[in-house]
Design an enzyme around this catalytic site. Structure first.
Site, PDB file in Angstrom:
ATOM      1  N   GLU A 250       7.721  -6.921   5.337  1.00 57.88           N
ATOM      2  CA  GLU A 250       8.512  -7.356   6.497  1.00 57.88           C
ATOM      3  C   GLU A 250       8.992  -8.796   6.311  1.00 57.88           C
ATOM      4  O   GLU A 250       8.704  -9.687   7.114  1.00 57.88           O
ATOM      5  CB  GLU A 250       7.728  -7.171   7.808  1.00 57.88           C
ATOM      6  CG  GLU A 250       7.424  -5.697   8.056  1.00 57.88           C
ATOM      7  CD  GLU A 250       6.917  -5.346   9.453  1.00 57.88           C
ATOM      8  OE1 GLU A 250       6.610  -6.257  10.238  1.00 57.88           O
ATOM      9  OE2 GLU A 250       6.827  -4.132   9.745  1.00 57.88           O
TER      10      GLU A 250
ATOM     11  N   GLU B 225       5.633   2.178   6.332  1.00 52.86           N
ATOM     12  CA  GLU B 225       4.854   2.114   7.582  1.00 52.86           C
ATOM     13  C   GLU B 225       5.543   3.016   8.595  1.00 52.86           C
ATOM     14  O   GLU B 225       6.729   2.833   8.887  1.00 52.86           O
ATOM     15  CB  GLU B 225       4.772   0.680   8.131  1.00 52.86           C
ATOM     16  CG  GLU B 225       3.860  -0.211   7.301  1.00 52.86           C
ATOM     17  CD  GLU B 225       3.643  -1.592   7.906  1.00 52.86           C
ATOM     18  OE1 GLU B 225       3.684  -1.737   9.147  1.00 52.86           O
ATOM     19  OE2 GLU B 225       3.444  -2.530   7.105  1.00 52.86           O
TER      20      GLU B 225
HETATM   21  O1  AHR Z   1       0.708  -1.847  10.951  1.00 58.66           O
HETATM   22  C1  AHR Z   1       0.607  -2.975  11.730  1.00 58.66           C
HETATM   23  C2  AHR Z   1       1.672  -4.011  11.417  1.00 58.66           C
HETATM   24  O2  AHR Z   1       2.926  -3.503  11.723  1.00 58.66           O
HETATM   25  C3  AHR Z   1       1.792  -4.412   9.969  1.00 58.66           C
HETATM   26  O3  AHR Z   1       0.888  -5.392   9.609  1.00 58.66           O
HETATM   27  C4  AHR Z   1       3.189  -4.932   9.898  1.00 58.66           C
HETATM   28  O4  AHR Z   1       3.761  -4.788   8.613  1.00 58.66           O
HETATM   29  C5  AHR Z   1       3.927  -4.143  10.957  1.00 58.66           C
HETATM   30  O5  AHR Z   1       4.673  -4.949  11.781  1.00 58.66           O
END
Ligand code: AHR
Length: 512
Positions: free
Chosen positions: A195, A317
């Site tokens: 991110e 994610e």
């Molecule tokens: O999964 C939780 C968080 O969500 C992670 O650390 C981040 O990459 C995302 O914003």
């Protein structure tokens, strides 16, 4: 008498095709692309009780059976799940992590304050060796997320040399041997930051593209392990991010882009994981199903710059994000998991399967005790969540050939909105067995579905279903087996299958 009426009625239905409102047509002889098993990957961050207590309890722990500190119950359940790929150490944590603090004798390791997640101090007893040995134990390929936000190119290239170098090749690989690991681990997947537009450095895409180029220049193959470099991709539908990356990073440097998308009702009011209304259910599903468009939009941009689809789109994610369970630490992201999550997982995995030509990696967030976890732990107890069961039922698609499906479906209508009720994907595995996975998103109506198998000659069908009588049902530490897959009966005639899928349920069929 009843015994004779049921088959008679079924054959009338077959002949007249009375189940026709929902049709799934599978082209069983037109498979071209492999569903990369890494689509069924997971994510483990130093966050809450994912690593500590969830996966790792320390090798001095006498209360919870473990192997070198790794919980045996969790490892066994993950082996059964066939976890192909595991991402670590973050997430946001990755851009604060300095790996050298987490190797060597445990009593000499420097501690770290987990600034993103609860501000707690961690003793670094779970580091590179523990992670890579855990991956080996469960049969998963490791995917390491490097620190770009607060790290250096040297720190990351040292890490690659440490884990992949031949025993005496460099000071780093010699250090690894001194720390007890002679053979290299051959880690292929490396994320260059996480991110980068947010917790990974609040960068612009142009700036990050340059940083990526710099890191990628030095992140080279070591000791014949081919490095697969994954760029920090867009948040959700931010196609501008993808456009800039694809335009500015030479194709040879880039093997994958990791997009993130969470199904969240509203970031200011995420809602309870268990005590939710149909409106909240509908909104969660609407947000989850956006995944299809998000992938299509990013893929279209990637196709412009990479028509041969050399660069993989990863969704490293994904999952549902609710309010934490009452009474738990707000920074630990611990949430329960209901039939809503099961349906969300089934529908999302169908989307990934159907996009497998470009989507070749995905990581559910997160593996244990955090967000849409497949396992929850409480001291010596564990629960396999409904999401676990869906991932397990769907693992038949791993590395199978995707079969194109056409879905004609009624809608799930709620207030002024509507979503397609039925979603499906199909594949043929190496033994010639065809699997079709279907979800019914509708919160209250069962759906009759006609499955038409084009180009095949099938004689036998069996199936499994995950269903429950209430959408809000979940497995608890007192009733861990409330929701479990059950056998699902179906019949096949003339390459047609007629089934009825209960509301908010997931079905996987096995055809021969
Ligand atoms: O999964 C939780 C968080 O969500 C992670 O650390 C981040 O990459 C995302 O914003």
């Amino acid at each position: 008498m009843k015994r004779f009426i049921a088959p008679f009625l079924l054959s009338v239905f077959f002949t007249l095709n009375l189940f026709a409102q929902n049709t799934v047509t599978v082209q069983t002889d037109s498979g071209k692309f492999i569903i990369n098993k890494n689509i069924y990957g997971h994510f483990s961050e130093h966050l809450g009780h994912c690593i500590y207590d969830g996966i790792y309890v320390g090798d001095k722990n006498k209360d919870i059976p473990n192997t070198n500190g790794i919980r045996n119950d969790v490892a066994d359940a993950l082996k059964k799940l066939k976890v192909p790929l595991l991402r670590w150490p973050g997430g946001c944590f990755a851009d604060t992590y300095h790996w050298k603090d987490g190797v060597g004798p445990k009593d000499k390791r420097a501690s770290i304050v987990n600034q993103w997640w609860g501000g707690i101090t961690e003793d670094n007893s779970f580091g590179t060796h523990e992670f890579l040995n855990f991956c080996k134990m469960i049969g998963a390929e490791p995917y390491i997320s490097g620190n770009v936000g607060s790290g250096t190119v040297k720190e990351m290239t040292d890490w690659v040399n440490y884990v992949n170098g031949a025993p005496a090749a460099s000071p780093m690989s010699k250090w690894r041997v001194e720390n007890g690991q002679k053979e290299p681990w051959t880690v292929k997947y490396w994320g260059i930051g996480n991110e980068a537009w947010g917790c990974g450095g609040t960068m612009t895409p142009e700036y990050y593209a340059n940083i990526f180029r710099q890191y990628a220049t030095y992140l080279t193959d070591v000791n014949n392990t081919r490095i697969f470099r994954i760029a920090s991709g867009a948040g959700g539908d931010d196609t501008q991010w993808t456009e800039v990356l694809m335009k500015n990073i030479p194709l040879g440097m880039l093997q994958g882009i990791g997009v993130h998308h969470y199904a969240v009702i509203n970031w200011d009011h995420k809602g309870s994981a268990t005590n939710f209304t149909e409106k909240e259910y509908y909104t969660t599903m609407r947000e989850a199903l956006r995944m299809d468009d998000i992938i299509s939009h990013h893929s279209a941009i990637m196709d412009k710059y990479d028509p041969q689809k050399k660069v993989a789109l990863g969704v490293d994610e994904w999952g549902a994000w609710y309010d934490v369970e009452p009474g738990t630490n707000g920074g630990f992201l611990y949430q329960q998991n209901t039939m809503r999550d099961a349906v969300l997982a089934g529908a999302t995995l169908n989307i990934f399967n159907n996009h497998c030509e470009r989507v070749r990696m995905a990581n559910l967030a997160q593996i244990v005790n955090v967000l849409q976890a497949v396992i929850l732990t409480n001291k010596e107890k564990i629960i396999l969540t409904p999401t676990y069961h869906v991932m397990e039922m769907y693992n038949v698609h791993q590395d199978a050939t995707m079969l194109p499906v056409k879905v004609e479906t009624e809608n799930y209508v709620f207030e002024n909105g509507e979503l397609p009720a039925i979603s499906a994907s199909a594949s043929k595995d190496k033994n010639g067995i065809t699997h079709i996975s279907l979800t019914n998103v509708d919160a209250s109506k069962a759906k009759e579905v006609t499955i038409e198998l084009k180009g095949g000659n099938y004689k036998k069908v069996s199936g499994r279903i995950l269903t429950s009588d209430k959408l809000q049902n979940f497995n608890s530490f007192d009733a861990p087996d409330k929701i479990e897959p059950a056998n699902f009966n179906a019949q096949i005639k003339d390459n047609k299958i007629l089934i009825k899928i209960p509301a908010f349920s997931v079905v996987v069929l096995n055809l021969q």
